[in-house]
Design an enzyme around this catalytic site. Structure first.
Site, PDB file in Angstrom:
ATOM      1  N   SER A 233       0.787  -1.237   0.000  1.00 26.46           N
ATOM      2  CA  SER A 233       0.000   0.000   0.000  1.00 26.46           C
ATOM      3  C   SER A 233       0.819   1.288   0.000  1.00 26.46           C
ATOM      4  O   SER A 233       0.271   2.372  -0.169  1.00 26.46           O
ATOM      5  CB  SER A 233      -0.961   0.018   1.192  1.00 26.46           C
ATOM      6  N   LYS A 278      -5.958   4.746   8.236  1.00 31.99           N
ATOM      7  CA  LYS A 278      -4.825   5.509   7.722  1.00 31.99           C
ATOM      8  C   LYS A 278      -5.111   7.004   7.727  1.00 31.99           C
ATOM      9  O   LYS A 278      -4.191   7.813   7.927  1.00 31.99           O
ATOM     10  CB  LYS A 278      -4.466   5.019   6.316  1.00 31.99           C
TER      11      LYS A 278
END
Length: 338
Positions: A233, A278
């Site tokens: 990611s 996140k």
């Protein structure tokens, strides 16, 4: 007597609590991780410095016990995932960790390719062999090879891709054997394994999941110290940091810029998991801008989930949707300097 009874009860209760914390449920818990500045871990030889920063964002993932399970149920920004959602069928914990580290390695490779192509700097490749991601139970390789092994010779032959490796093996017959030369924990070894038809795929082999193990050769040289961070990611943010060190123009414009998203060698940004956590990690780290995968405007895209979370936690951080590396670059080039 009453004090002794209380003390004994306390000791027993403490022991039960400690023991139960080691009992894992068939779930993983995901929670906000960290936002980590990339300049200290990415170094382009002779690269340019920046006034602001690019940051990767992470989630903390771990097996659930009864206490973390209960806490996740009560927490808005902790997620529970069944074991089979995180790990593949018959995948061991070791194989899962190896797969995550390989995904990170592939992410770094694609980020370098993307950044150097954008900067119009030539790239060369060196093929090291095939990398064992998993070993199939009840197949000949089980107990002989492990996830993480790097096979660099088959019957004394070296190949330039995993396709050549597979083609060579498929040209043999069931019952015949191949001698594999491999590296494990920096030690070289050999093993002879018979070939067998895999009942799940119908293909002849020894029973391993594999991918190419290759490296890119570029000048100026770039190093990425990702240590034990796993998964793909960080690809987008890696590519932005590398490119920013390659070119004289400082694309950070003095801002703290976080984000997430996979990247491929063509600069396409892909979706990831844990976008909500996140966003929280980036906000806590003081990020002012956050790049989120747009998934071509899908209603359930990472970008929409990120925007909803940003609104919910009342952050001032701007959430920017991107489908490609070039879109992120274009946004930064139109950004006014602080």
């Amino acid at each position: 007597m009453r004090n002794k009874h209380f003390f004994r009860t306390f000791i027993i209760a403490t022991f039960i609590i400690m023991l139960s914390s080691f009992y894992h449920l068939p779930y993983y818990v995901s929670k906000p991780g960290m936002a980590k500045e990339l300049a200290p871990i990415i170094h382009v030889e002779g690269g340019y410095e920046e006034e602001g920063s690019f940051m990767l964002t992470t989630v903390r993932m771990g097996k659930a016990n009864i206490y973390s399970y209960a806490l996740a149920k009560l927490s808005k920004y902790q997620e529970l995932y069944p074991l089979e959602v995180i790990r593949k069928k018959d995948e061991t914990e070791e194989e899962y960790n190896v797969r995550q580290l390989h995904l990170m390695a592939s992410s770094k490779l694609a980020a370098i390719e993307t950044a150097y192509k954008k900067a119009k700097i030539p790239i060369q490749y060196h093929y090291n062999g095939v990398y064992v991601l998993s070993v199939v139970p009840n197949m000949p390789a089980n107990g002989k090879l492990q996830a993480g092994d790097r096979i660099f010779q088959v019957d004394g032959n070296e190949f330039q891709s995993s396709e050549q490796f597979i083609q060579y093996v498929s040209g043999k017959k069931a019952g015949e054997s191949v001698k594999l030369t491999f590296e494990r924990r920096k030690k070289t070894d050999e093993v002879t394994i018979p070939l067998q038809m895999n009942p799940d795929t119908g293909k002849l082999g020894v029973g391993i999941g594999l991918v190419d193990d290759k490296e890119v050769i570029v000048k100026p040289v770039v190093t990425i110290e990702s240590k034990d961070i796993g998964g793909p990611s960080a690809g987008l943010m890696f590519s932005l940091e590398i490119y920013n060190q390659l070119v004289k123009e400082d694309l950070t414009r003095g801002y703290q810029i976080a984000g997430t998203g996979t990247i491929d060698a063509n600069g396409i940004v892909g979706s990831i998991g844990g976008i909500e956590q996140k966003i929280i990690a980036a906000d806590k780290a003081g990020a002012e801008i956050f790049f989120a995968p747009n998934e071509e405007g899908a209603a359930d895209s990472n970008y929409h989930a990120a925007a909803e979370t940003a609104k919910d936690i009342k952050t001032k951080m701007k959430i920017i949707p991107v489908d490609t590396f070039d879109e992120a670059i274009d946004y930064l080039r139109n950004l006014k300097s602080k």
